[in-house]
Design a protein around this motif. Structure first.
Motif, PDB file in Angstrom:
ATOM      1  N   THR A 160       0.847  -1.191   0.000  1.00 42.87           N
ATOM      2  CA  THR A 160       0.000   0.000   0.000  1.00 42.87           C
ATOM      3  C   THR A 160       0.881   1.239   0.000  1.00 42.87           C
ATOM      4  OG1 THR A 160      -0.074   0.094   2.410  1.00 42.87           O
ATOM      5  CG2 THR A 160      -1.846  -1.118   1.320  1.00 42.87           C
ATOM      6  N   SER A 161       0.315   2.337  -0.427  1.00 42.95           N
ATOM      7  CA  SER A 161       0.984   3.630  -0.306  1.00 42.95           C
ATOM      8  C   SER A 161       0.415   4.325   0.915  1.00 42.95           C
ATOM      9  CB  SER A 161       0.736   4.476  -1.549  1.00 42.95           C
ATOM     10  OG  SER A 161       1.478   3.977  -2.623  1.00 42.95           O
ATOM     11  N   ARG A 162       1.302   4.992   1.658  1.00 38.83           N
ATOM     12  CA  ARG A 162       0.874   5.658   2.885  1.00 38.83           C
ATOM     13  C   ARG A 162       1.192   7.145   2.790  1.00 38.83           C
ATOM     14  NH1 ARG A 162       3.869   2.156   7.327  1.00 38.83           N
ATOM     15  NH2 ARG A 162       5.605   2.852   6.037  1.00 38.83           N
ATOM     16  N   PHE A 163       0.325   7.957   3.397  1.00 37.65           N
ATOM     17  CA  PHE A 163       0.453   9.408   3.320  1.00 37.65           C
ATOM     18  C   PHE A 163       0.321  10.038   4.695  1.00 37.65           C
ATOM     19  CE2 PHE A 163      -1.296   7.849  -0.621  1.00 37.65           C
ATOM     20  CZ  PHE A 163      -0.516   8.473  -1.573  1.00 37.65           C
ATOM     21  N   THR A 164       0.976  11.168   4.851  1.00 42.39           N
ATOM     22  CA  THR A 164       0.765  12.015   6.011  1.00 42.39           C
ATOM     23  C   THR A 164       0.849  13.460   5.545  1.00 42.39           C
ATOM     24  OG1 THR A 164       1.288  12.299   8.344  1.00 42.39           O
ATOM     25  CG2 THR A 164       3.141  12.199   6.839  1.00 42.39           C
ATOM     26  N   PHE A 165       0.383  14.366   6.377  1.00 45.69           N
ATOM     27  CA  PHE A 165       0.248  15.766   5.990  1.00 45.69           C
ATOM     28  C   PHE A 165       0.816  16.653   7.079  1.00 45.69           C
ATOM     29  CE2 PHE A 165      -2.989  13.023   4.388  1.00 45.69           C
ATOM     30  CZ  PHE A 165      -2.928  13.253   3.029  1.00 45.69           C
ATOM     31  N   SER A 166       1.518  17.697   6.649  1.00 45.14           N
ATOM     32  CA  SER A 166       2.174  18.580   7.595  1.00 45.14           C
ATOM     33  C   SER A 166       1.871  20.030   7.234  1.00 45.14           C
ATOM     34  CB  SER A 166       3.688  18.332   7.548  1.00 45.14           C
ATOM     35  OG  SER A 166       4.358  19.273   8.315  1.00 45.14           O
ATOM     36  N   ALA A 167       1.544  20.803   8.253  1.00 43.79           N
ATOM     37  CA  ALA A 167       1.370  22.255   8.102  1.00 43.79           C
ATOM     38  C   ALA A 167       1.951  22.869   9.368  1.00 43.79           C
ATOM     39  CB  ALA A 167      -0.100  22.613   7.927  1.00 43.79           C
ATOM     40  N   VAL A 196      -3.496   5.877  -7.308  1.00 46.12           N
ATOM     41  CA  VAL A 196      -2.116   6.026  -6.843  1.00 46.12           C
ATOM     42  C   VAL A 196      -1.421   4.668  -6.858  1.00 46.12           C
ATOM     43  CG1 VAL A 196      -0.684   6.661  -4.862  1.00 46.12           C
ATOM     44  CG2 VAL A 196      -2.683   8.015  -5.427  1.00 46.12           C
ATOM     45  N   LYS A 197      -0.164   4.657  -7.332  1.00 50.19           N
ATOM     46  CA  LYS A 197       0.624   3.421  -7.324  1.00 50.19           C
ATOM     47  C   LYS A 197       0.848   2.955  -5.890  1.00 50.19           C
ATOM     48  CE  LYS A 197       3.295   4.266 -11.494  1.00 50.19           C
ATOM     49  NZ  LYS A 197       4.649   4.484 -12.039  1.00 50.19           N
ATOM     50  N   THR A 198       1.060   1.672  -5.731  1.00 49.56           N
ATOM     51  CA  THR A 198       1.306   1.129  -4.398  1.00 49.56           C
ATOM     52  C   THR A 198       2.799   1.088  -4.121  1.00 49.56           C
ATOM     53  OG1 THR A 198       1.322  -1.114  -5.259  1.00 49.56           O
ATOM     54  CG2 THR A 198      -0.784  -0.277  -4.451  1.00 49.56           C
ATOM     55  N   GLY A 199       3.138   1.045  -2.840  1.00 51.63           N
ATOM     56  CA  GLY A 199       4.521   0.882  -2.440  1.00 51.63           C
ATOM     57  C   GLY A 199       5.286   2.166  -2.208  1.00 51.63           C
ATOM     58  N   PHE A 200       4.598   3.245  -1.805  1.00 48.00           N
ATOM     59  CA  PHE A 200       5.270   4.509  -1.540  1.00 48.00           C
ATOM     60  C   PHE A 200       4.798   5.105  -0.223  1.00 48.00           C
ATOM     61  CE2 PHE A 200       5.772   4.172  -6.096  1.00 48.00           C
ATOM     62  CZ  PHE A 200       7.070   4.627  -6.288  1.00 48.00           C
ATOM     63  N   ASP A 201       5.702   5.820   0.444  1.00 46.53           N
ATOM     64  CA  ASP A 201       5.369   6.645   1.594  1.00 46.53           C
ATOM     65  C   ASP A 201       5.543   8.089   1.153  1.00 46.53           C
ATOM     66  OD1 ASP A 201       4.938   4.474   3.226  1.00 46.53           O
ATOM     67  OD2 ASP A 201       6.932   4.528   4.132  1.00 46.53           O
ATOM     68  N   ALA A 202       4.599   8.956   1.501  1.00 43.80           N
ATOM     69  CA  ALA A 202       4.677  10.347   1.067  1.00 43.80           C
ATOM     70  C   ALA A 202       4.210  11.277   2.174  1.00 43.80           C
ATOM     71  CB  ALA A 202       3.832  10.569  -0.184  1.00 43.80           C
ATOM     72  N   VAL A 203       4.857  12.437   2.231  1.00 45.27           N
ATOM     73  CA  VAL A 203       4.488  13.502   3.162  1.00 45.27           C
ATOM     74  C   VAL A 203       4.155  14.735   2.338  1.00 45.27           C
ATOM     75  CG1 VAL A 203       5.266  14.968   5.048  1.00 45.27           C
ATOM     76  CG2 VAL A 203       6.028  12.599   4.942  1.00 45.27           C
ATOM     77  N   PHE A 204       2.962  15.267   2.518  1.00 43.93           N
ATOM     78  CA  PHE A 204       2.581  16.525   1.889  1.00 43.93           C
ATOM     79  C   PHE A 204       2.834  17.643   2.887  1.00 43.93           C
ATOM     80  CE2 PHE A 204       0.319  13.694  -0.907  1.00 43.93           C
ATOM     81  CZ  PHE A 204       0.396  14.330  -2.133  1.00 43.93           C
ATOM     82  N   ILE A 205       3.556  18.670   2.460  1.00 45.41           N
ATOM     83  CA  ILE A 205       3.917  19.777   3.330  1.00 45.41           C
ATOM     84  C   ILE A 205       3.274  21.043   2.793  1.00 45.41           C
ATOM     85  CG2 ILE A 205       5.827  21.079   4.324  1.00 45.41           C
ATOM     86  CD1 ILE A 205       7.545  18.500   3.595  1.00 45.41           C
ATOM     87  N   ALA A 206       2.374  21.621   3.585  1.00 47.35           N
ATOM     88  CA  ALA A 206       1.654  22.825   3.172  1.00 47.35           C
ATOM     89  C   ALA A 206       2.570  24.043   3.273  1.00 47.35           C
ATOM     90  CB  ALA A 206       0.425  23.027   4.057  1.00 47.35           C
ATOM     91  N   GLY A 207       2.475  24.893   2.273  1.00 46.30           N
ATOM     92  CA  GLY A 207       3.258  26.121   2.267  1.00 46.30           C
ATOM     93  C   GLY A 207       2.345  27.330   2.302  1.00 46.30           C
ATOM     94  N   ARG A 208       2.954  28.479   2.453  1.00 46.96           N
ATOM     95  CA  ARG A 208       2.165  29.715   2.484  1.00 46.96           C
ATOM     96  C   ARG A 208       1.413  29.893   1.175  1.00 46.96           C
ATOM     97  NH1 ARG A 208       6.721  33.398   5.265  1.00 46.96           N
ATOM     98  NH2 ARG A 208       6.449  32.527   7.334  1.00 46.96           N
ATOM     99  N   GLY A 209       0.204  30.359   1.268  1.00 47.26           N
ATOM    100  CA  GLY A 209      -0.623  30.572   0.093  1.00 47.26           C
ATOM    101  C   GLY A 209      -1.579  29.432  -0.183  1.00 47.26           C
ATOM    102  N   LEU A 210      -1.413  28.323   0.500  1.00 48.29           N
ATOM    103  CA  LEU A 210      -2.289  27.172   0.267  1.00 48.29           C
ATOM    104  C   LEU A 210      -3.715  27.467   0.711  1.00 48.29           C
ATOM    105  CD1 LEU A 210      -2.088  24.062  -0.567  1.00 48.29           C
ATOM    106  CD2 LEU A 210      -2.259  23.659   1.867  1.00 48.29           C
ATOM    107  N   GLU A 211      -3.855  28.211   1.801  1.00 44.11           N
ATOM    108  CA  GLU A 211      -5.199  28.478   2.323  1.00 44.11           C
ATOM    109  C   GLU A 211      -6.029  29.324   1.361  1.00 44.11           C
ATOM    110  OE1 GLU A 211      -2.614  31.804   3.624  1.00 44.11           O
ATOM    111  OE2 GLU A 211      -2.413  29.652   3.751  1.00 44.11           O
ATOM    112  N   ALA A 212      -5.371  30.055   0.456  1.00 41.78           N
ATOM    113  CA  ALA A 212      -6.087  30.905  -0.491  1.00 41.78           C
ATOM    114  C   ALA A 212      -6.539  30.137  -1.730  1.00 41.78           C
ATOM    115  CB  ALA A 212      -5.199  32.078  -0.908  1.00 41.78           C
ATOM    116  N   LYS A 213      -6.043  28.934  -1.915  1.00 37.70           N
ATOM    117  CA  LYS A 213      -6.385  28.134  -3.101  1.00 37.70           C
ATOM    118  C   LYS A 213      -7.792  27.573  -2.985  1.00 37.70           C
ATOM    119  CE  LYS A 213      -2.178  28.257  -4.839  1.00 37.70           C
ATOM    120  NZ  LYS A 213      -1.852  29.011  -6.013  1.00 37.70           N
TER     121      LYS A 213
END
Length: 113
Positions: free
Chosen positions: A40-47, A76-93
């Motif tokens: 499986t692919s796993r995700f986490t999110f950071s702000a 999404v392909k399987t077999g990956f770990d990913a971290v999404f990192i929020a940056g400035r300006g994301l809240e306006a999108k």
């Protein structure tokens, strides 16, 4: 909410992503990813505090990203770990813009089937 199998939670797994992972950036979002040995692919999110000093804005950004990943997860392909990192300006999108940014980052990372 993401299924439990697709959540990246353990500290040692996160450290591996940050230590060995590749990073791709957009103007308001970054993804850091590494191959794992799972089916499986796993995700986490950071702000972080650089994103906003207000906790409700950081939590909202992570909630929005989780929802988008939940929607694109079947492709999404399987077999990956990913971290999404929020940056400035994301809240306006807008949601549509944010979904396009996430999809573009996943394509550039070659994580979409």
């Amino acid at each position: 909410m993401l299924p439990v199998a697709n959540r990246l939670k353990k500290k040692k797994d996160l450290e591996e992503v940050f230590k060995k992972g590749r990073t791709l950036r957009d103007d308001a979002l970054a993804i850091r990813f590494v191959k794992n040995k799972l089916k499986t692919s796993r995700f986490t999110f950071s702000a972080g505090l650089k994103f906003s000093r207000k906790a409700f804005l950081r939590n909202r950004a992570k909630r929005r990203l989780r929802g988008i990943i939940r929607d694109v997860l079947p492709g999404v392909k399987t077999g990956f770990d990913a971290v999404f990192i929020a940056g400035r300006g994301l809240e306006a999108k807008k949601s549509r813009e944010l979904k396009e940014i996430v999809s573009e980052l996943l394509k550039r990372a070659k994580l979409l089937q």
